[in-house]
Design an enzyme around this catalytic site. Structure first.
Site, PDB file in Angstrom:
ATOM      1  N   GLU A  61       0.897  -1.191  -0.108  1.00 58.54           N
ATOM      2  CA  GLU A  61      -0.025  -0.097  -0.085  1.00 58.54           C
ATOM      3  C   GLU A  61       0.773   1.171   0.067  1.00 58.54           C
ATOM      4  O   GLU A  61       1.381   1.414   0.855  1.00 58.54           O
ATOM      5  CB  GLU A  61      -0.792   0.324   1.214  1.00 58.54           C
ATOM      6  CG  GLU A  61      -2.179  -0.139   1.133  1.00 58.54           C
ATOM      7  CD  GLU A  61      -2.992  -1.158   0.070  1.00 58.54           C
ATOM      8  OE1 GLU A  61      -3.292  -0.178  -0.733  1.00 58.54           O
ATOM      9  OE2 GLU A  61      -2.825  -2.242   0.049  1.00 58.54           O
ATOM     10  N   THR A  62       0.825   1.605  -0.348  1.00 58.17           N
ATOM     11  CA  THR A  62       1.923   2.544  -0.803  1.00 58.17           C
ATOM     12  C   THR A  62       1.106   3.841  -1.121  1.00 58.17           C
ATOM     13  O   THR A  62       0.187   4.096  -1.360  1.00 58.17           O
ATOM     14  CB  THR A  62       2.298   2.036  -2.194  1.00 58.17           C
ATOM     15  OG1 THR A  62       2.677   0.551  -1.878  1.00 58.17           O
ATOM     16  CG2 THR A  62       3.165   2.849  -2.690  1.00 58.17           C
ATOM     17  N   ALA A  63       1.991   5.129  -0.775  1.00 58.32           N
ATOM     18  CA  ALA A  63       1.342   6.445  -1.238  1.00 58.32           C
ATOM     19  C   ALA A  63       2.299   6.916  -2.434  1.00 58.32           C
ATOM     20  O   ALA A  63       3.564   7.114  -2.237  1.00 58.32           O
ATOM     21  CB  ALA A  63       1.309   7.254   0.050  1.00 58.32           C
TER      22      ALA A  63
END
Length: 528
Positions: A340-342
């Site tokens: 998940e990551t931004a």
């Protein structure tokens, strides 16, 4: 969104505003990118933070050069496959186990990006994030949903996890959250730089907490950490040059897939029709077959990048695609020759661009939080392979296969075309392929490219399911099934599997910026 003097696009509007504040104060794309990344740590700790890793591509408008920053961390020196086997881990680790915690590389990455390309002091760059964490902010709806899940399933793993909750629970949409211990950590870094993170009290707390949870990380592992500046990799696609970070990131998969797809005439096909989807899915399978083997820490296993990215190799791989049937068995190729990551993106008024991604991997990562820090530690080491013969096999001091990838594209004359990225595990190179095809082959604007329904191979394996987003017609799904694809249609909250992207495109003639922000997240593209 259209603007002229600068633009920031990311998954949280308040984080985008933090970056825009830096641009308006005279900072450049590097300064604003780090300000936005730090602000995302406060506003979206469900996905990202200083306890994780980062990668960046930076486009310098004056030189028209692209540089690649690898801000990923390494396995502890005492962590070996033999140790895991002695402890009973033969087939893999639980995703939240302390052994999956690699050294957090984000802090060094932030500092190094500002030092090399920025123009402002680190304290000014981090000030908006410190303000958000200390004074509080209202939580966005999708983030609130993920925060509640993470509070129940990850943050409970550690007593320090309560620091990222409201009395042990995740916030509701619109509820004000304050993260004072995270603010203290960010202020410590603002004043002391990366040394304060990797060699001071923060490092001691991280190492002690990891060991208390059964891991083997030490303060020496943290002190030894360093970012690397790598030579970016690229390929051409219909007159553009598309740039990615090299392994240990999986950006190679996007470039291989683009090379294969370039040999088909997509412009006359229905963008969401069975013919185009089949060709793109098969191209992506072939790319994953290669990268699942070849992507690893280059300090331990060098990939034959030049050969993998050659048009001749793409032609060989393309010949394996049957236009009428799905590939029954896809194995890696054997290229020969030279070897998940931004997510957020920023383009400043001078045309400099930073494509930047920061992640904890799965949600809050392990959910293990050293007390008094507000830092949730990543679980990126879960991506190591436990087969000693695999290039991505776990080894002390080694970086794992990394899913997070930023991207850039330049025109034939070297001017900036776009800075872009799509978050979400193995979806990321698939997202890069799909938004590039949408903008280049179909001529749509950044927002339309992001809005288009997507496909996602659920894993890099040859027999993985093809997930189709609602909006792709049911008869198209049925036709793909008849061709041999195992398809399913994804709706509702589960659409997060298709990632969350951001794009800023620049008109080289006027300097006008056009930005898009994925509606699958809470974010926005904002400019001035």
């Amino acid at each position: 969104m259209h603007a002229r003097n600068g633009m920031v696009a990311t998954s949280q509007p308040l984080a985008a505003m933090a970056g825009l504040r830096i641009l308006m104060a005279g900072g450049n794309a590097a300064d604003a990118a780090v300000a936005t990344a730090a602000a995302l740590n406060a506003t979206e700790p469900t996905s990202t933070g200083i306890g994780g890793d980062c990668f960046a591509l930076y486009y310098d408008a004056s030189s028209r050069e692209v540089t690649a920053l690898n801000g990923s961390g390494r396995a502890p020196a005492a962590l070996t496959i033999d140790l895991l086997r002695e402890q009973g881990f033969k087939d893999g680790l639980p995703s939240a186990h302390a052994h999956t915690i690699t050294v957090p590389g984000a802090c060094a990455g932030w500092c190094d990006l500002v030092e090399r390309h920025g123009t402002m002091p680190l304290a000014e760059v981090l000030a908006p994030a410190i303000e958000l964490a200390e004074e509080g902010f209202p939580v966005a709806p999708i983030t609130a949903h993920n925060w509640r899940l993470g509070a129940r399933h990850q943050l409970v793993n550690s007593p320090g996890g309560r620091e990222l909750t409201i009395d042990g629970r995740g916030p509701e949409a619109g509820e004000i959250v304050r993260l004072p211990t995270l603010a203290t950590t960010l202020r410590t870094v603002a004043e002391g730089g990366k040394e304060a993170f990797y060699r001071g009290d923060i490092a001691r707390r991280i190492a002690e907490t990891v060991q208390q949870h059964g891991g083997v990380m030490t303060t020496d592992d943290l002190a030894w950490h360093a970012s690397t500046w790598d030579e970016p990799i690229s390929t051409t696609y219909r007159g553009l040059r598309v740039w990615e970070c090299p392994p240990n990131g999986q950006g190679l998969a996007a470039l291989i897939a683009l090379n294969i797809v370039e040999g088909f005439d997509l412009s006359e096909q229905d963008p969401l029709g069975v013919d185009r989807l089949h060709l793109m899915i098969e191209s992506m399978r072939l790319a994953f077959a290669d990268t699942s083997w070849y992507v690893a820490d280059p300090a331990f296993a060098q990939a034959p990048l030049e050969s993998l990215l050659s048009k001749r190799y793409a032609e060989q791989r393309r010949s394996l695609i049957n236009r009428e049937r799905a590939t029954a068995d896809t194995t890696r190729g054997a290229p020969v020759g030279a070897s998940e990551t931004a997510y957020l993106t920023v383009v400043d008024g001078a045309g400099n661009a930073c494509s930047f991604i920061n992640s904890l991997y799965v949600g809050f990562g392990t959910g293990i939080v050293p007390k008094g820090t507000g830092i949730s530690l990543q679980n990126r080491g879960h991506l190591f392979n436990l087969d000693p013969q695999h290039p991505n096999a776990l080894a002390p001091g080694k970086r794992p296969y990394h899913t997070i990838i930023p991207a850039l594209a330049t025109n034939e004359d070297g001017s900036l075309y776009a800075s872009f990225g799509v978050m979400g595990g193995y979806m990321q190179p698939q997202g890069h392929l799909q938004v590039v095809v949408a903008m280049v082959d179909d001529g749509v604007d950044p927002q339309a490219a992001l809005d288009r329904p997507r496909f996602c191979l659920s894993t890099p394996e040859a027999q993985s399911r093809v997930e189709l987003e609602e909006g792709i017609a049911s008869d198209t799904s049925a036709a793909l099934q008849r061709m041999g694809h195992d398809t399913s249609t994804i709706t509702g909250w589960a659409r997060s599997t298709f990632g969350r992207g951001q794009i800023i495109r620049r008109d080289p003639a006027t300097g006008a910026l056009s930005g898009g922000s994925d509606l699958r997240a809470d974010g926005a593209a904002i400019g001035w």
